[in-house]
Design an enzyme around this catalytic site. Structure first.
Site, PDB file in Angstrom:
ATOM      1  CB  SER A 652      81.198  78.621 101.928  1.00 40.34           C
ATOM      2  OG  SER A 652      82.014  78.394 100.810  1.00 40.34           O
ATOM      3  CE  LYS A 695      81.592  82.264  98.913  1.00 40.00           C
ATOM      4  NZ  LYS A 695      81.359  81.468 100.135  1.00 40.00           N
TER       5      LYS A 695
END
Length: 789
Positions: A652, A695
């Site tokens: 990611s 996040k």
């Protein structure tokens, strides 16, 4: 190229409850099934409808999906069964006491049979002694005794007279032996008088005595035969007396069980055995009687007890949940009893296991617990394959000798086994156990989530209502229902789905109920749900607070304002067993003369996982396709996660790493008020990642700590937009343009956001347009090539 941030309405999907026409769950009909598990329910219905061998169920799915609840609810409310249910009893095998016999009787009649036998034993215990304690019996017994005595005395008297006629007397010694003695007139010869006789007279006496002893031995044999005949006649008399009593009492019992030939056969066998063991009732031997009555429950001869191993409810198939599947708990065991220091056992000490109690119904067990316990899995497969339960001691299973061994008759087995387990256990069993697929042919696959629409939201509301009703909780108003549904969508990680982790929702309702009662409210409102969620976060967020403290005191370096070359804010998710949160990570890149590779420090020091290394290789390939088509890039770029001291895995951060590398090569600074998450492929296209909500919130919290600025924001892949279910404070900040979320489809869009310049792309001639980021990077590489030629 200007990127616009997402509007607040795309960051959270509010529950509309368009089909809910009641004010609270109090007026909402509880759901009669587990919501969203139609696939698993159909699999269960299919398996329960097939009677053939091997159609047992493996219910596969994560914990908390309501697997057991759905199974129990279906079996109790919807299972249509057509077979007869039986009680199972162990009784004595009168031919071989080591092999007790099993009786199969219709449900509810096992206890009745036991009580009938107890009543019969009670009557026999009184009637038999009375039958042998009356004048009629004594008279008949005396006649037999008198006949024996007359025969014996007559024969002895004849022998005595014959001996006396020959001057020899027959006497009995103190030891009870017969003895012939020579007579001197009427008195026995003494040693002196006998020695005084002539040799011929002495020899004659010896001859006569020898002949008489031969006759005596023949007479003794006759006496023994007469005593045996007497014993037989006496036993026949006892049996005649006893059979009148026993037959009179047992006959009505036999007539009560005309439809059960097994029971009739047992009662007839018991009648014959009682006649052979009358001393148990007449108490002729105290020790034998005491042992016979050494039962653990009632004063009843052990030999004639009925051990009701399993007593079922009439017309209700058993549904048994075994939480501790040890060998004994599943397959039963045989207890031992002690009498006067001697350990013994018999059929009355056989104890049922859960597979006996579930016979005719369903047994539910946790797969991992079964596999953890020694010998249980093998025993379970053996029982399912043979379709019978053989009760053997665990000592024999491990080749150790037990105290006393019984071999009870096996019980026919008709049971459905339901194993609950996860995917990993399921795959291991399929791979390593060839019998597993034959014995568990039906897989009930439980979903983690379901589509979110008006119909499913209505079902979810009914599901919430069922929890409130079943657990006697306060009911929820529309606001609370909507907030719980929104939380469920957040748990699923998708605006268009709802989580099916029913245990989590049930726990949230209990905690919301607590908050409502503390507030003296009579109904659960959205504010109580919010308090419950906040309380839960506070309990489990110690690690998050510790990480954020590093940004507060400056021990963790983070820049959320200005620009910097070769430096970017990436995002990661940290997780404990019951909590996950996001936090920013600084990624830096430096360049030096080299062979065009990208050196991953995490990989070099063995802190980078395989997936992370794959992401670095992909961005290296894309970088080479952009800047190294005609000549090798004369640079080595070094990448690292700053202040990262644990393992790094996942791809990611690959877009963040690519932007950092381009910045390091071109010398163009990157904005530090932005953070980015997302992976990319070899063509630079963005790919979705997990944990996008955590996040974004992690960078938002870090910005709040470091000092908020209206330009701050997060870049995410466009394919992650449907996953957004953000906290209310983040949404409010976006509404006020104090925080921004950008959704991109290509890594070039990220470059433009970070640099404020067009990214640039190759034209037909293989060149980049002037004034772009990639053209600047290409120029730097070309200049370096020229300097080193």
């Amino acid at each position: 190229m200007t990127q616009t941030s997402l509007t607040s309405d795309r960051l959270y999907r509010t529950s509309q409850l368009n089909k809910l026409d009641v004010s609270s769950t109090k007026h909402l009909e509880p759901l009669d099934e587990i919501v969203g598990q139609d696939r698993a329910r159909q699999a269960v219905e299919f398996a329960m409808s097939i009677k053939e061998k091997g159609y047992n169920i493996y219910a596969v799915g994560q914990n908390g999906l309501g697997k057991r609840t759905m199974m129990m609810r279906y079996l109790k409310r919807h299972w249509e069964y057509s077979h007869q249910i039986f009680d199972w009893c162990y009784v004595a095998n009168f031919q071989d006491s080591r092999c007790p016999t099993v009786l199969q009787v219709p449900a509810g009649r096992g206890i009745a049979l036991k009580k009938d036998i107890e009543k019969l034993m009670g009557k026999l215990g009184k009637a038999l002694p009375l039958a042998f304690d009356n004048e009629m019996y004594f008279t008949r017994a005396d006649v037999l005794k008198g006949q024996l005595t007359e025969q014996q005395e007559g024969a002895l008297q004849t022998l005595t007279n014959d001996a006396k006629a020959q001057s020899v007397s027959l006497s009995i010694t103190t030891a009870g032996d017969y003895q012939f003695i020579a007579l001197n007139g009427e008195e026995p010869h003494s040693e002196e008088t006998f020695d005084a006789l002539s040799d011929d007279e002495q020899a004659n006496f010896d001859k006569v005595i020898r002949e008489l002893e031969i006759q005596l031995r023949g007479l003794v044999r006759k006496l023994t035969e007469w005593e045996e005949q007497y014993a037989e006649q006496q036993q026949k008399l006892d049996e005649e007396i006893a059979i009148e009593v026993v037959a009179r009492l047992i006959k009505p019992m036999i007539e009560n069980y005309p439809d059960l030939p097994q029971v009739k056969k047992y009662l007839k066998g018991m009648q014959a055995d009682i006649l052979e063991n009358l001393d148990i009732f007449l108490e002729e031997s105290e020790d034998q009687a005491a042992l016979a009555y050494a039962a653990l429950d009632k004063k009843l001869p052990r030999r004639y007890q009925v051990n009701v191993l399993v007593a079922q409810d009439e017309d209700v198939p058993p549904v048994i949940v075994e939480d501790s599947p040890t060998y004994h708990n599943i397959f039963g065991y045989v207890e031992n009893a002690t009498y006067k220091g001697t350990v013994f056992t018999d059929f009355s000490l056989i104890r049922a296991g859960s597979i006996h109690r579930a016979n005719g119904g369903v047994l539910l067990i946790d797969a991992v617990k079964v596999l953890e316990r020694p010998y249980v899995w093998d025993g379970l497969k053996r029982a399912l394959s043979s379709r019978k339960v053989s009760l053997s001691s665990l000592e024999r299973e491990v080749t150790l000798s037990g105290t006393i061994s019984l071999e009870p008759e096996p019980i026919p087995l008709d049971v459905k086994i339901v194993l609950f387990g996860d995917y990993k256990t399921y795959q291991l069993l399929q791979h390593y156990d060839a019998e597993f697929s034959e014995l568990f042919r039906v897989t009930a696959d439980f979903e983690d989530d379901m589509p979110r629409n008006d119909d499913s939201e209505m079902k979810y509301a009914k599901f919430i209502s069922s929890i409130c009703h079943d657990n006697n909780l306060l009911h929820c108003d529309q606001g609370a229902i909507g907030r719980i549904i929104e939380h469920s969508s957040r748990q699923s990680g998708d605006q268009d789905k709802l989580s099916l982790h029913s245990a989590d929702i049930a726990n949230l309702l209990r905690e919301s109920n607590y908050q409502a009662r503390v507030s003296n409210a009579n109904i659960i409102r959205a504010s109580h749900v919010e308090k419950a969620l906040a309380s839960r976060d506070m309990r489990v967020s110690r690690l998050r607070d510790h990480v954020m403290e590093g940004f507060t005191n400056g021990t963790t370096l983070l820049q959320t304002k200005g620009t910097s070359i070769g430096q970017i804010n990436a995002l990661s998710v940290l997780a404990t067993q019951d909590y996950a949160f996001g936090a920013p990570n600084r990624i830096t890149a430096t360049t030096s003369f080299g062979d065009g590779g990208v050196l991953d420090i995490e990989r070099s020091v063995k802190l980078g996982g395989n997936i992370h290394s794959k992401g670095v290789m992909i961005l290296t390939a894309y970088l080479s396709s952009l800047l190294g088509k005609k000549a090798k890039i004369p640079l080595t770029t070094t990448l690292t996660f700053e202040q990262s001291y644990g393992g790094v895995d996942g791809d990611s951060a690959s877009m963040a790493e690519f932007c950092t590398v381009i910045s390091a090569i071109s010398g163009i600074p990157l904005r530090q008020d932005l953070a980015i998450t997302g992976s990319m492929n070899q063509f630079g296209e963005t790919q979705p990642i997990g944990g996008v909500n955590e996040k974004i919130e992690g960078f938002f919290d870090a910005c709040t700590i470091k000092g908020p600025k209206s330009t701050q924001g997060v870049i995410i892949p466009a394919s992650n937009v449907h996953n957004l279910m953000l906290r209310k404070d983040v949404i409010h900040a976006v509404e006020k343009s104090q925080f921004h979320i950008y959704a991109i489809s290509h890594v070039s869009e990220a470059l433009e956001l970070f640099t404020g310049m067009p990214a640039g792309k190759l034209d037909a001639k293989g060149k980049f347009k002037s004034g772009t980021v990639l053209q600047k990077a290409y120029e730097c590489i070309a200049a370096l090539r020229d300097d080193n030629q």
